[in-house]
Design an enzyme around this catalytic site. Structure first.
Site, mmCIF file in Angstrom:
data_model
loop_
_atom_site.group_PDB
_atom_site.id
_atom_site.type_symbol
_atom_site.label_atom_id
_atom_site.label_comp_id
_atom_site.label_asym_id
_atom_site.label_seq_id
_atom_site.Cartn_x
_atom_site.Cartn_y
_atom_site.Cartn_z
ATOM 1 N N ASN A 207 44.353 34.540 31.908
ATOM 2 C CA ASN A 207 43.154 33.746 31.612
ATOM 3 C C ASN A 207 42.309 34.478 30.576
ATOM 4 O OD1 ASN A 207 41.110 35.474 33.011
ATOM 5 N ND2 ASN A 207 42.389 34.963 34.786
ATOM 6 N N LYS A 284 64.953 36.976 32.161
ATOM 7 C CA LYS A 284 64.281 36.098 31.213
ATOM 8 C C LYS A 284 64.870 34.686 31.297
ATOM 9 C CE LYS A 284 63.318 35.404 26.383
ATOM 10 N NZ LYS A 284 63.639 35.745 25.000
ATOM 11 N N PRO A 301 46.454 35.679 47.210
ATOM 12 C CA PRO A 301 45.461 36.029 48.227
ATOM 13 C C PRO A 301 44.072 35.989 47.588
ATOM 14 C CG PRO A 301 46.631 37.992 47.464
ATOM 15 C CD PRO A 301 47.342 36.806 46.881
ATOM 16 N N ILE A 303 41.007 37.832 47.222
ATOM 17 C CA ILE A 303 40.641 39.240 47.458
ATOM 18 C C ILE A 303 39.229 39.337 48.035
ATOM 19 C CG2 ILE A 303 40.418 41.507 46.378
ATOM 20 C CD1 ILE A 303 42.353 40.407 44.171
ATOM 21 N N PHE A 320 31.503 36.814 41.940
ATOM 22 C CA PHE A 320 31.095 36.111 40.734
ATOM 23 C C PHE A 320 31.686 34.714 40.782
ATOM 24 C CE2 PHE A 320 29.131 38.575 37.165
ATOM 25 C CZ PHE A 320 28.740 39.663 37.922
ATOM 26 N N LYS A 338 33.279 32.044 51.121
ATOM 27 C CA LYS A 338 33.920 33.351 50.992
ATOM 28 C C LYS A 338 33.196 34.438 51.782
ATOM 29 C CE LYS A 338 36.061 32.415 46.580
ATOM 30 N NZ LYS A 338 36.996 33.044 45.664
#
Ligand code: C5P
Length: 395
Positions: A207, A284, A301, A303, A320, A338
């Site tokens: 990302n 590959k 998972p 975290i 965040f 969370k």
């Protein structure tokens, strides 16, 4: 965050002071520079102003500055006065109580601790007059660092080189009082950057996270005295001063590294962890002219959620939330889901990913606090101070 008043004397090593300013800013300190007449022959006020992001002071006779900020206040506002490079002449004038320019006047008027990083030719350093001045300064309570030994700009060899900027930074941080190091003795865990999830041995899904905000948070926490473990996804950013870095690649590596780094007093999870990983191929994947291969995604998972629910939970868990819409609503829900203490929500619909600035909202059990748009370093500095306050209030 500490306020450093940096006096740049006239020596070729003044260019290293530019690097010192950069390191100080990165470590979350504010820097204001005073440039001596001699120093201005080596670096310009513009250079120092750009690096310190602050006005630079050069003369005692600038009435405008005197009206806005008295020269006495200039030195007293600082937590530490640093002289780098400390030339033979500047130290001689300090040792004898001269006050014939802005630098020496400030040094005579200040009640703030003073650190000198000397730099001069080896003969000048070894001269009895300089040694006498250094001994006098030390007797007066000034910390004079030992110069480095090695090849000099003038071609000679021996003691007299300016200590390297990271060593000066370490001496500065060691000299700051506990008020400036409210996180001393605390361990804080920070995750940062993206994760890479392999598709096969040569390809991966990633990302746009640059890691900048997380690295800035780690640096700002270290500047407040914390022992920081920074668990970083694949980014090429330099490790902030005073931070222990653990490099990881995938979300599962990151989860393991977090568990291994416990216990911690606080955790700040800034990483943009991939929500899914790919059932990766061992070899590959080849283009064989047939249908395009389908990627099977498996959830990673969480975290943050795992940490917040674990028996080893740090006293303060901060997550965040990067969102492109309904930023605050999503963050409020995320905090509860969370079980984080705080969520720092940011709108990433603009240029936040990879950019310099950030606009964040701090979502806590008490409500939402929106901060104005500011640099990522400034967000980090403010957040680190808030974490220090919260840990102090809890203990
Ligand atoms: O659910 P979302 O990815 O928006 O949550 C963001 C927060 O959760 C961040 O603090 C991020 O570091 C953390 N997170 C995590 N593990 C994941 C996904 C997100 O720690 N697998």
């Amino acid at each position: 965050m500490s306020h450093i008043l940096l006096i740049v004397g006239g020596g070729i090593a003044a260019y290293k002071s530019c690097e010192l300013i950069r390191l100080l800013r990165k470590a979350g300190h504010s820097v204001r520079c005073v440039l001596t007449e001699g120093g201005s022959h080596f670096v310009t006020p513009m250079t120092l102003a750009a690096l310190s992001e602050n006005q630079v002071f050069t003369t005692l006779w600038d009435l405008k500055d005197e009206a806005e900020m008295g020269h006495i206040q200039l030195s007293r506002e600082a937590d530490l006065v640093v002289v780098a490079p400390g030339t033979a002449d500047l130290m001689a004038r300090m040792a004898n109580g001269h006050a014939d320019d802005l630098a020496t006047t400030l040094l005579l008027a200040t009640d703030t601790p003073v650190l000198v990083a000397p730099a001069m030719n080896v003969r000048m350093w070894l001269h009895p007059a300089t040694q006498r001045n250094v001994a006098q300064l030390r007797a007066d309570g000034v910390e004079v660092m030992a110069p480095d030994e090695g090849a000099m700009a003038c071609g000679e060899f021996g003691p007299g080189r300016l200590p390297e900027p990271p060593a000066i930074l370490a001496a500065i941080e060691a000299k700051l009082t506990p008020v400036h190091r409210p996180l001393a003795g605390r361990h804080v865990l920070v995750t940062a950057g993206p994760t890479h999830e392999p598709i096969d041995p040569v390809r991966y899904i990633a990302n746009r996270s640059s890691g900048r905000q997380g690295f800035a948070v780690a640096g700002a926490l270290a500047a407040l005295g914390a022992r920081v473990t920074l668990i970083a996804g694949p980014v090429t950013l330099p490790t902030p001063a005073g931070v222990t870095r653990v490099n990881v690649e995938t979300a599962r590596d990151m989860a393991q590294a977090v568990a291994k780094a416990l216990p911690a007093d606080a955790a700040v999870m800034v990483a943009a962890v991939a929500d899914w990983r790919v059932e990766a191929a061992g070899q590959k994947v080849k283009k064989d002219g047939g249908a395009a291969p389908a990627l099977t995604l498996v959830e990673n998972p969480d975290i943050l959620a795992t940490l917040a629910a674990s028996p080893n939970r740090p006293a303060l868990v901060v997550g965040f939330a990067a969102e492109t819409e309904h930023v605050i609503d999503h963050a409020v829900a995320k905090r509860l889901r969370k079980r984080a203490d705080w969520i720092v929500a940011n709108d990433v619909s603009g240029d936040v990913f990879g950019g310099e600035a950030n606009r964040v909202h701090i979502v806590t059990a008490q409500g939402v606090e929106s901060w104005e748009r500011m640099s990522k370093d400034e967000v980090a500095t403010r957040l680190a101070q808030r974490i220090a306050d919260a840990l102090q209030a809890r203990s």
